[in-house]
Design a protein around this motif. Structure first.
Motif, PDB file in Angstrom:
ATOM      1  N   GLY A   1       0.823  -1.191   0.000  1.00 31.60           N
ATOM      2  CA  GLY A   1       0.000   0.000   0.000  1.00 31.60           C
ATOM      3  C   GLY A   1       0.863   1.249   0.000  1.00 31.60           C
ATOM      4  N   PRO A   2       0.246   2.422   0.074  1.00 30.20           N
ATOM      5  CA  PRO A   2       1.014   3.681   0.022  1.00 30.20           C
ATOM      6  C   PRO A   2       1.855   3.942   1.254  1.00 30.20           C
ATOM      7  CG  PRO A   2      -1.310   4.117   0.452  1.00 30.20           C
ATOM      8  CD  PRO A   2      -1.210   2.659   0.145  1.00 30.20           C
ATOM      9  N   ASP A   3       1.623   3.195   2.342  1.00 30.95           N
ATOM     10  CA  ASP A   3       2.388   3.367   3.581  1.00 30.95           C
ATOM     11  C   ASP A   3       3.408   2.258   3.772  1.00 30.95           C
ATOM     12  OD1 ASP A   3       0.568   1.365   3.896  1.00 30.95           O
ATOM     13  OD2 ASP A   3      -0.246   2.079   5.809  1.00 30.95           O
ATOM     14  N   PHE A   4       3.755   1.545   2.700  1.00 29.45           N
ATOM     15  CA  PHE A   4       4.718   0.433   2.700  1.00 29.45           C
ATOM     16  C   PHE A   4       4.168  -0.800   3.425  1.00 29.45           C
ATOM     17  CE2 PHE A   4       7.320   4.376   2.959  1.00 29.45           C
ATOM     18  CZ  PHE A   4       7.793   4.369   1.668  1.00 29.45           C
ATOM     19  N   CYS A   5       2.890  -0.809   3.748  1.00 29.83           N
ATOM     20  CA  CYS A   5       2.274  -1.977   4.381  1.00 29.83           C
ATOM     21  C   CYS A   5       2.051  -3.058   3.326  1.00 29.83           C
ATOM     22  CB  CYS A   5       0.958  -1.569   5.032  1.00 29.83           C
ATOM     23  SG  CYS A   5       0.180  -2.851   6.027  1.00 29.83           S
ATOM     24  N   ILE A   6       2.356  -4.299   3.656  1.00 29.76           N
ATOM     25  CA  ILE A   6       2.190  -5.406   2.715  1.00 29.76           C
ATOM     26  C   ILE A   6       0.745  -5.887   2.781  1.00 29.76           C
ATOM     27  CG2 ILE A   6       2.906  -7.767   2.152  1.00 29.76           C
ATOM     28  CD1 ILE A   6       5.636  -7.067   3.400  1.00 29.76           C
ATOM     29  N   THR A   7       0.050  -5.823   1.657  1.00 28.65           N
ATOM     30  CA  THR A   7      -1.364  -6.191   1.615  1.00 28.65           C
ATOM     31  C   THR A   7      -1.606  -7.570   1.009  1.00 28.65           C
ATOM     32  OG1 THR A   7      -1.587  -5.000  -0.489  1.00 28.65           O
ATOM     33  CG2 THR A   7      -2.133  -3.796   1.530  1.00 28.65           C
ATOM     34  N   ASN A   8      -0.575  -8.161   0.424  1.00 32.52           N
ATOM     35  CA  ASN A   8      -0.710  -9.508  -0.122  1.00 32.52           C
ATOM     36  C   ASN A   8       0.686 -10.096  -0.293  1.00 32.52           C
ATOM     37  OD1 ASN A   8      -0.866 -11.398  -2.811  1.00 32.52           O
ATOM     38  ND2 ASN A   8      -2.761 -11.514  -1.642  1.00 32.52           N
ATOM     39  N   VAL A   9       0.840 -11.378   0.019  1.00 35.49           N
ATOM     40  CA  VAL A   9       2.124 -12.048  -0.170  1.00 35.49           C
ATOM     41  C   VAL A   9       1.867 -13.477  -0.630  1.00 35.49           C
ATOM     42  CG1 VAL A   9       2.259 -12.725   2.271  1.00 35.49           C
ATOM     43  CG2 VAL A   9       4.339 -12.659   0.887  1.00 35.49           C
ATOM     44  N   VAL A  10       2.634 -13.922  -1.600  1.00 36.44           N
ATOM     45  CA  VAL A  10       2.595 -15.303  -2.086  1.00 36.44           C
ATOM     46  C   VAL A  10       4.010 -15.838  -1.991  1.00 36.44           C
ATOM     47  CG1 VAL A  10       2.081 -16.852  -4.001  1.00 36.44           C
ATOM     48  CG2 VAL A  10       0.690 -14.796  -3.661  1.00 36.44           C
ATOM     49  N   ALA A  11       4.241 -16.730  -1.035  1.00 34.80           N
ATOM     50  CA  ALA A  11       5.584 -17.268  -0.797  1.00 34.80           C
ATOM     51  C   ALA A  11       5.526 -18.785  -0.884  1.00 34.80           C
ATOM     52  CB  ALA A  11       6.101 -16.830   0.569  1.00 34.80           C
ATOM     53  N   LYS A  12       5.568 -19.319  -2.090  1.00 32.44           N
ATOM     54  CA  LYS A  12       5.543 -20.768  -2.262  1.00 32.44           C
ATOM     55  C   LYS A  12       6.188 -21.228  -3.566  1.00 32.44           C
ATOM     56  CE  LYS A  12       0.947 -20.908  -4.418  1.00 32.44           C
ATOM     57  NZ  LYS A  12      -0.417 -21.488  -4.345  1.00 32.44           N
ATOM     58  N   TRP A  13       6.652 -20.270  -4.390  1.00 31.82           N
ATOM     59  CA  TRP A  13       7.125 -20.630  -5.713  1.00 31.82           C
ATOM     60  C   TRP A  13       8.644 -20.648  -5.783  1.00 31.82           C
ATOM     61  CZ3 TRP A  13       3.881 -22.208  -9.568  1.00 31.82           C
ATOM     62  CH2 TRP A  13       2.529 -21.943  -9.387  1.00 31.82           C
ATOM     63  N   PRO A  14       9.225 -21.597  -6.554  1.00 30.51           N
ATOM     64  CA  PRO A  14      10.681 -21.624  -6.753  1.00 30.51           C
ATOM     65  C   PRO A  14      11.156 -20.393  -7.515  1.00 30.51           C
ATOM     66  CG  PRO A  14       9.669 -23.708  -7.390  1.00 30.51           C
ATOM     67  CD  PRO A  14       8.560 -22.743  -7.188  1.00 30.51           C
ATOM     68  N   GLY A  15      12.454 -20.125  -7.414  1.00 31.68           N
ATOM     69  CA  GLY A  15      13.008 -18.933  -8.020  1.00 31.68           C
ATOM     70  C   GLY A  15      12.943 -18.893  -9.535  1.00 31.68           C
ATOM     71  N   SER A  16      12.798 -20.037 -10.194  1.00 29.41           N
ATOM     72  CA  SER A  16      12.765 -20.050 -11.652  1.00 29.41           C
ATOM     73  C   SER A  16      11.410 -19.651 -12.227  1.00 29.41           C
ATOM     74  CB  SER A  16      13.130 -21.446 -12.168  1.00 29.41           C
ATOM     75  OG  SER A  16      12.166 -22.405 -11.740  1.00 29.41           O
ATOM     76  N   VAL A  17      10.377 -19.571 -11.393  1.00 29.60           N
ATOM     77  CA  VAL A  17       9.027 -19.265 -11.884  1.00 29.60           C
ATOM     78  C   VAL A  17       8.911 -17.773 -12.160  1.00 29.60           C
ATOM     79  CG1 VAL A  17       6.571 -19.370 -11.349  1.00 29.60           C
ATOM     80  CG2 VAL A  17       8.085 -21.206 -10.598  1.00 29.60           C
ATOM     81  N   HIS A  18       8.296 -17.421 -13.280  1.00 29.15           N
ATOM     82  CA  HIS A  18       8.167 -16.033 -13.705  1.00 29.15           C
ATOM     83  C   HIS A  18       7.123 -15.303 -12.864  1.00 29.15           C
ATOM     84  CE1 HIS A  18       7.599 -12.565 -16.392  1.00 29.15           C
ATOM     85  NE2 HIS A  18       8.756 -12.920 -16.942  1.00 29.15           N
ATOM     86  N   ASP A  19       7.355 -13.998 -12.682  1.00 29.42           N
ATOM     87  CA  ASP A  19       6.431 -13.179 -11.893  1.00 29.42           C
ATOM     88  C   ASP A  19       5.004 -13.247 -12.425  1.00 29.42           C
ATOM     89  OD1 ASP A  19       8.571 -12.444 -10.382  1.00 29.42           O
ATOM     90  OD2 ASP A  19       8.746 -10.417 -11.187  1.00 29.42           O
ATOM     91  N   SER A  20       4.851 -13.202 -13.753  1.00 33.12           N
ATOM     92  CA  SER A  20       3.514 -13.183 -14.344  1.00 33.12           C
ATOM     93  C   SER A  20       2.743 -14.468 -14.060  1.00 33.12           C
ATOM     94  CB  SER A  20       3.602 -12.947 -15.858  1.00 33.12           C
ATOM     95  OG  SER A  20       4.327 -13.995 -16.489  1.00 33.12           O
ATOM     96  N   ARG A  21       3.451 -15.600 -14.008  1.00 29.71           N
ATOM     97  CA  ARG A  21       2.769 -16.865 -13.706  1.00 29.71           C
ATOM     98  C   ARG A  21       2.318 -16.883 -12.249  1.00 29.71           C
ATOM     99  NH1 ARG A  21       5.270 -23.019 -13.362  1.00 29.71           N
ATOM    100  NH2 ARG A  21       3.315 -23.993 -12.695  1.00 29.71           N
ATOM    101  N   ILE A  22       3.168 -16.388 -11.342  1.00 29.19           N
ATOM    102  CA  ILE A  22       2.794 -16.362  -9.932  1.00 29.19           C
ATOM    103  C   ILE A  22       1.522 -15.554  -9.746  1.00 29.19           C
ATOM    104  CG2 ILE A  22       3.513 -15.606  -7.631  1.00 29.19           C
ATOM    105  CD1 ILE A  22       6.382 -16.135  -8.451  1.00 29.19           C
ATOM    106  N   PHE A  23       1.463 -14.375 -10.390  1.00 24.65           N
ATOM    107  CA  PHE A  23       0.268 -13.546 -10.241  1.00 24.65           C
ATOM    108  C   PHE A  23      -0.940 -14.201 -10.893  1.00 24.65           C
ATOM    109  CE2 PHE A  23      -2.611 -10.218 -11.764  1.00 24.65           C
ATOM    110  CZ  PHE A  23      -2.925  -9.612 -10.550  1.00 24.65           C
ATOM    111  N   LYS A  24      -0.751 -14.789 -12.074  1.00 29.79           N
ATOM    112  CA  LYS A  24      -1.866 -15.385 -12.797  1.00 29.79           C
ATOM    113  C   LYS A  24      -2.524 -16.499 -12.001  1.00 29.79           C
ATOM    114  CE  LYS A  24      -2.983 -17.619 -17.218  1.00 29.79           C
ATOM    115  NZ  LYS A  24      -2.428 -18.105 -18.510  1.00 29.79           N
TER     116      LYS A  24
END
Length: 345
Positions: free
Chosen positions: A184-207
């Motif tokens: 958010g605008p105050d640096f607060c984290i509003t969503n986190v997805v922590a389960k994917w290996p480093g080789s996975v592309h950002d767009s796939r994680i979001f999709k």
């Protein structure tokens, strides 16, 4: 008879040479919150005493373990062990020595407290019910309308896992987790997805995330800002790869000025918890739990005003990591982007 006597003598010699069992020693456990000034407590544990006591109160009943053994580790020291571990990324034996606690006990306490913190993610990592305040505050930054968050992924280095090792090698050549966050605008984290290996592309994680489905179904009214690695959608604005007109360039400038908040959030998070800077000496599953725990702690600090001063933070201005663009895979995101660029910039 002589052989029997010789055996008895040998037996007596062996018995005398055996080491006497070392007696169990109970060290006096001090309370750092009482012995250290508040600034020193913050330097060591990344939170001030009142916030540390707040965290202890959150899990007090879970941290009191019924036992018949002597000197059980009190809840305060369990929390301090976990905070010291994520604050420094040091080894368990070094963290334990600073608190007068054994290495094995320190490890169990740190892992257990991290699991408890990660279990509170639903309470501390979420979009606000009323996103109108977010939209107005994002608009004040650079005039970008209807923004409710900035999204990006960050690579968290881990040790090489024993299973599916190749999947964790990212494009920079080291083993990592690719962790997606929205701020958010105050640096607060509003969503986190922590389960994917480093080789996975950002767009796939979001999709494949729950957050994407919420935007697709209209449960969240607004849009996210992402870099050129994401697909352009009606609810996810990316920059122009090759701006040809002045309003496109102004759009890109406003987009960059607003989206840099997620890079700054990564800088603040990793500066508070140096553990995330170094290689996590954990399995991928435990590393994911620890990352989410750090995000929960980050939000607790922001909610309570227990934050690192921006004037002292050298990691706020992080250069944008521009990668190859991803074309729009559906919807009319290009039309929405052109409309915003022409009417607002």
């Amino acid at each position: 008879m002589a052989s029997v006597g010789a055996r008895l003598n040998l037996y007596n010699i062996i018995q005398r040479r055996r080491k006497t069992p070392r007696p169990r020693v109970f060290k006096d456990r001090s309370n750092p919150l009482e012995e250290l000034p508040a600034d020193e407590v913050f330097r060591k544990y990344r939170f001030r005493p009142d916030t540390i006591l707040f965290i202890v109160g959150m899990f007090f009943e879970d941290l009191v373990h019924p036992t018949l053994r002597n000197s059980p580790l009190p809840p305060l020291l369990q929390v301090l062990a976990a905070l010291r571990f994520v604050a420094t990324g040091s080894f368990y034996n070094l963290v334990g020595e600073s608190l007068g606690v054994a290495k094995s006990t320190t490890g169990r306490a740190a892992r257990y407290v991290c699991r408890l913190l990660a279990g509170k993610a639903g309470n501390y990592i979420k979009f606000p019910r009323d996103v109108s305040s977010y939209k107005s505050r994002f608009f004040e930054i650079a005039g970008f309308p209807n923004v409710v968050g900035c999204v990006d992924g960050t690579q968290i280095k881990i040790k090489a896992p024993n299973v599916n090792e190749g999947e964790y090698v990212n494009r920079k050549g080291f083993h990592s987790l690719n962790v997606q966050m929205v701020c958010g605008p105050d640096f607060c984290i509003t969503n986190v997805v922590a389960k994917w290996p480093g080789s996975v592309h950002d767009s796939r994680i979001f999709k494949e995330s729950v957050l994407c489905r919420e935007f697709e179904n209209g449960h969240i009214q607004g849009m996210l800002l992402g870099d050129s690695g994401y697909s352009l959608k009606t609810y996810l604005m990316t920059p122009y790869l090759n701006p040809t007109e002045a309003h496109m360039q102004r759009y890109n400038t406003a987009h960059c000025r607003t989206r840099v908040l997620i890079e700054q959030t990564f800088g603040i998070l990793k500066r508070r918890f140096s553990y995330l800077h170094s290689e996590l000496r954990l399995s991928p599953q435990r590393a994911c739990v620890a990352v989410v725990a750090c995000c929960v702690l980050h939000n607790i600090g922001i909610n309570r005003g227990d934050i690192i001063s921006n004037s002292d933070d050298n990691d706020l201005n992080v250069a944008e990591d521009v990668i190859d663009g991803v074309v729009d895979m559906g919807g009319n995101g290009k039309t929405v982007r052109d409309h915003i660029a022409r009417n607002y910039f």
